[in-house]
Design a protein around this motif. Sequence first.
Motif, PDB file in Angstrom:
ATOM      1  N   GLY A  64      54.217  46.422  35.510  1.00  0.00           N
ATOM      2  CA  GLY A  64      54.463  45.521  36.553  1.00  0.00           C
ATOM      3  C   GLY A  64      55.605  44.550  35.910  1.00  0.00           C
ATOM      4  N   ALA A  65      55.300  44.014  34.576  1.00  0.00           N
ATOM      5  CA  ALA A  65      56.504  43.384  34.142  1.00  0.00           C
ATOM      6  C   ALA A  65      57.876  43.951  33.773  1.00  0.00           C
ATOM      7  N   ALA A  66      57.838  45.125  33.424  1.00  0.00           N
ATOM      8  CA  ALA A  66      59.140  45.951  33.598  1.00  0.00           C
ATOM      9  C   ALA A  66      59.698  46.196  34.848  1.00  0.00           C
ATOM     10  N   LEU A  67      58.877  46.584  35.836  1.00  0.00           N
ATOM     11  CA  LEU A  67      59.773  46.521  37.074  1.00  0.00           C
ATOM     12  C   LEU A  67      59.935  45.302  37.505  1.00  0.00           C
ATOM     13  N   GLN A  68      59.329  44.186  37.399  1.00  0.00           N
ATOM     14  CA  GLN A  68      59.670  43.069  38.145  1.00  0.00           C
ATOM     15  C   GLN A  68      61.277  42.845  37.179  1.00  0.00           C
ATOM     16  N   SER A  69      61.551  43.097  36.109  1.00  0.00           N
ATOM     17  CA  SER A  69      62.524  42.722  35.591  1.00  0.00           C
ATOM     18  C   SER A  69      63.845  43.789  35.958  1.00  0.00           C
ATOM     19  N   VAL A  70      63.723  45.022  36.187  1.00  0.00           N
ATOM     20  CA  VAL A  70      64.615  45.851  36.586  1.00  0.00           C
ATOM     21  C   VAL A  70      64.862  45.718  37.879  1.00  0.00           C
ATOM     22  N   THR A  71      63.941  45.318  38.645  1.00  0.00           N
ATOM     23  CA  THR A  71      64.222  45.075  40.277  1.00  0.00           C
ATOM     24  C   THR A  71      64.442  43.873  40.930  1.00  0.00           C
ATOM     25  N   ARG A  72      64.493  42.887  39.688  1.00  0.00           N
ATOM     26  CA  ARG A  72      64.622  41.624  39.896  1.00  0.00           C
ATOM     27  C   ARG A  72      63.589  41.002  41.390  1.00  0.00           C
ATOM     28  N   ASN A  73      62.657  41.597  41.331  1.00  0.00           N
ATOM     29  CA  ASN A  73      61.790  41.291  42.544  1.00  0.00           C
ATOM     30  C   ASN A  73      60.267  40.739  41.632  1.00  0.00           C
ATOM     31  N   GLN A  74      59.856  39.698  41.899  1.00  0.00           N
ATOM     32  CA  GLN A  74      58.618  39.171  41.350  1.00  0.00           C
ATOM     33  C   GLN A  74      57.625  39.675  42.100  1.00  0.00           C
ATOM     34  N   LEU A  75      57.678  40.411  43.125  1.00  0.00           N
ATOM     35  CA  LEU A  75      56.462  41.125  43.850  1.00  0.00           C
ATOM     36  C   LEU A  75      56.460  42.565  43.336  1.00  0.00           C
ATOM     37  N   ALA A  76      57.311  43.096  42.328  1.00  0.00           N
ATOM     38  CA  ALA A  76      57.226  44.510  41.965  1.00  0.00           C
ATOM     39  C   ALA A  76      55.903  44.723  41.200  1.00  0.00           C
ATOM     40  N   ASP A  77      55.448  45.939  41.491  1.00  0.00           N
ATOM     41  CA  ASP A  77      54.468  46.510  40.752  1.00  0.00           C
ATOM     42  C   ASP A  77      54.378  48.131  40.862  1.00  0.00           C
ATOM     43  N   PRO A  78      53.329  48.767  40.235  1.00  0.00           N
ATOM     44  CA  PRO A  78      53.370  50.075  40.299  1.00  0.00           C
ATOM     45  C   PRO A  78      53.330  50.808  41.776  1.00  0.00           C
ATOM     46  N   HIS A  79      52.733  50.056  42.596  1.00  0.00           N
ATOM     47  CA  HIS A  79      52.599  50.653  44.167  1.00  0.00           C
ATOM     48  C   HIS A  79      53.997  50.305  44.759  1.00  0.00           C
TER      49      HIS A  79
END
Length: 321
Positions: A64-79
């Motif tokens: 979740g932390a990594a995806l929130q960085s590379v997508t610049r989306n604070q709601l990013a997670d594995p889903h």
Amino acid sequence: MMLGVSIGAVGIPLDVVWSVVASHLVPGSVEVTWSAGRDNIVWEVRLPRIILGAIVGAILALVGAALQSVTRNQLADPHLLGISSGAALGAIIVLLHTGMFLGLVTVPLFAFAGALATTVLVVGVANLTNATNASRLVLTGVAISFIVTSLGSLGIFLGDPRAAHTVVFWMLGGLGLSQWAQLPYPLIALVAGGGYLMWNARYLNAMTLGDESATTLGIPAGRFRMVVFVVCALLTGAAVAFSGVISFVGLMIPHLVRMVVGGDYRRVLPLSALVGAIFLVLADMVARIVIPPQDVPLGVITGLVGGLFFILLMRRSQRLG
């Protein structure tokens, strides 16, 4: 973790838990004063379950932390990018259609293959439609996630109705089927994938500033984002394969950590892994004591906590605004 082993439908004192663990790690080091039943509960049932919970919690929080960085989306997670949905589809195919023809590793292999295939599909569609920037890539992932989830529902509909309850419980998440023989697979994924993300923490810091800023700092933003997606697919596949689909951990834990230590990923990543592990162990304890001797699916517990957390977060954000 030792408290998690102690608590359950059958309570076992902490000193007995420590003694059982010590007797198995160093045979003969402790005088055996407990029953064979307690020994079996601690060593064969609860300890592998708690260890798996800690590993899965750390994996989901890191992803979740990594995806929130590379997508610049604070709601990013594995889903968000369909990674969990792809892993779930692979497991559904095994549990309802092909069977365990490769033994215990069949579900993990298919779950990993599903997660990786979904990631490849998201990246391929993004490149085909020139949607390689962060926001359009997220939209592509959401679209693919809907498609993969629908295929999973179709797989359940066409499968053996007598086995459907197993799949439903697995899709809600749980640690009840954990075994010692399974633990090396998610642990290796956590060490390898988590190590890569932490080694590149400064790149993740740069990615939060945007592609142009990252490129100015000498980081190949597009290529690095794709590599992070593949690493996250490996981690998610390993977690989902053994615990089912557990929501909100990857979404909520990085927020909590950033509220305490700030946005530097050199601190966010290791602390997210630690807090994610603790959170899922605590959630599993609650799942085992709410309706004993039955286990409440972990996804129910994490969903309730995550939903309440974001209601409070929205209220806090509005007050700050």
